[in-house]
Design an enzyme around this catalytic site. Structure first.
Site, PDB file in Angstrom:
ATOM      1  N   ASP A   1       0.867  -1.160   0.000  1.00  0.00           N
ATOM      2  CA  ASP A   1       0.000   0.000   0.000  1.00  0.00           C
ATOM      3  C   ASP A   1       0.918   1.228   0.000  1.00  0.00           C
ATOM      4  O   ASP A   1       2.121   1.119   0.269  1.00  0.00           O
ATOM      5  CB  ASP A   1      -0.894  -0.043   1.241  1.00  0.00           C
ATOM      6  CG  ASP A   1      -1.766   1.187   1.378  1.00  0.00           C
ATOM      7  OD1 ASP A   1      -2.379   1.596   0.378  1.00  0.00           O
ATOM      8  OD2 ASP A   1      -1.804   1.753   2.484  1.00  0.00           O
TER       9      ASP A   1
ATOM     10  N   ASP B   1      -0.021   5.146   1.115  1.00  0.00           N
ATOM     11  CA  ASP B   1      -0.187   6.049   2.255  1.00  0.00           C
ATOM     12  C   ASP B   1      -0.282   5.271   3.562  1.00  0.00           C
ATOM     13  O   ASP B   1      -1.123   4.379   3.697  1.00  0.00           O
ATOM     14  CB  ASP B   1      -1.452   6.901   2.074  1.00  0.00           C
ATOM     15  CG  ASP B   1      -1.441   7.695   0.785  1.00  0.00           C
ATOM     16  OD1 ASP B   1      -1.068   8.871   0.822  1.00  0.00           O
ATOM     17  OD2 ASP B   1      -1.798   7.128  -0.268  1.00  0.00           O
TER      18      ASP B   1
END
Length: 225
Positions: free
Chosen positions: A12, A14
């Site tokens: 991922d 953020d």
């Protein structure tokens, strides 16, 4: 799930690789100030930073996507964020070293984020960390964002590795749901934003890490021959 046959690592963005909360918070806080509202501290925004406009507008103004003003305010937030998205964003401590070690192990890596490519593309192009990334899959790259497995399956296809040979690392329950649905080995990053359901023990991840370099201990027996 067995993780001794990992041939690629997907992340991922953020809250997992980069701390973008300061820029996300600053953008929505500017909207508050423009409306005569007092600013909120960054720590108010941080837990929901991984939820993008929905999370930021929810904290700043208490509105949901069902609110009639949401689409207009979302676009205002997007424009405000777009103008500042690399001003305060930084790489989490240990991430640069982790990426360097993945390169040393000849493990390709990619990014799968729900951030639209409007933002994920320029952001990753501007940050030196991503010079070696194989692919960046955004929230609008496939018809369905996470927790649907489609973005992860697309990333595996681009990297050229079977989903079952991929590890996916994320800091939100949706990351783990998507990874599991894609048949990947899932790792929950407890140092991240964690989202609305911050109890990572309930997410069903195959493993947890408290800091980025801890991932290498999971990968120590997964280096390709």
């Amino acid at each position: 799930m067995d993780h001794h046959n990992i041939r690629a690592v997907l992340f991922d963005l953020d809250g997992t690789l980069i701390d973008s909360a300061p820029d996300l918070g600053a953008a929505v806080d500017a909207m508050r100030v423009m409306r005569g509202l007092p600013p909120l501290p960054l720590e108010t925004y941080r837990p929901m930073a991984g939820s993008g406009a929905r999370g930021m507008l929810g904290i700043a103004f208490g509105i949901t996507p069902e609110h009639p003003d949401f689409p207009k305010m979302r676009e205002e937030f997007f424009s405000t964020y777009e103008a500042c998205m690399t001003q305060r964003t930084r790489v989490f401590d240990g991430v640069a070293e982790l990426i360097e070690q993945l390169g040393g192990c000849k493990l390709p890596w990619g990014v799968v984020t729900n951030k639209a490519m409007r933002f994920a593309g320029p952001l990753t192009q501007k940050m030196p960390l991503f010079q070696s990334v194989v692919t960046v899959v955004g929230g609008d790259t496939t018809p369905h964002p996470k927790p649907h497995p489609a973005p992860l399956l697309e990333a595996a296809r681009r990297v050229g590795v079977a989903p079952q040979q991929c590890m996916y690392v994320g800091d939100d329950e949706r990351d783990i749901q998507a990874g599991r649905a894609a048949g990947m080995f899932t790792v929950a990053a407890s140092y991240g934003y964690l989202g609305a359901n911050g109890d990572i023990g309930r997410w069903g991840a195959d493993a947890h890490i408290a800091y980025p370099l801890e991932l290498m201990s999971l990968l120590k027996n997964a280096v390709p021959a």
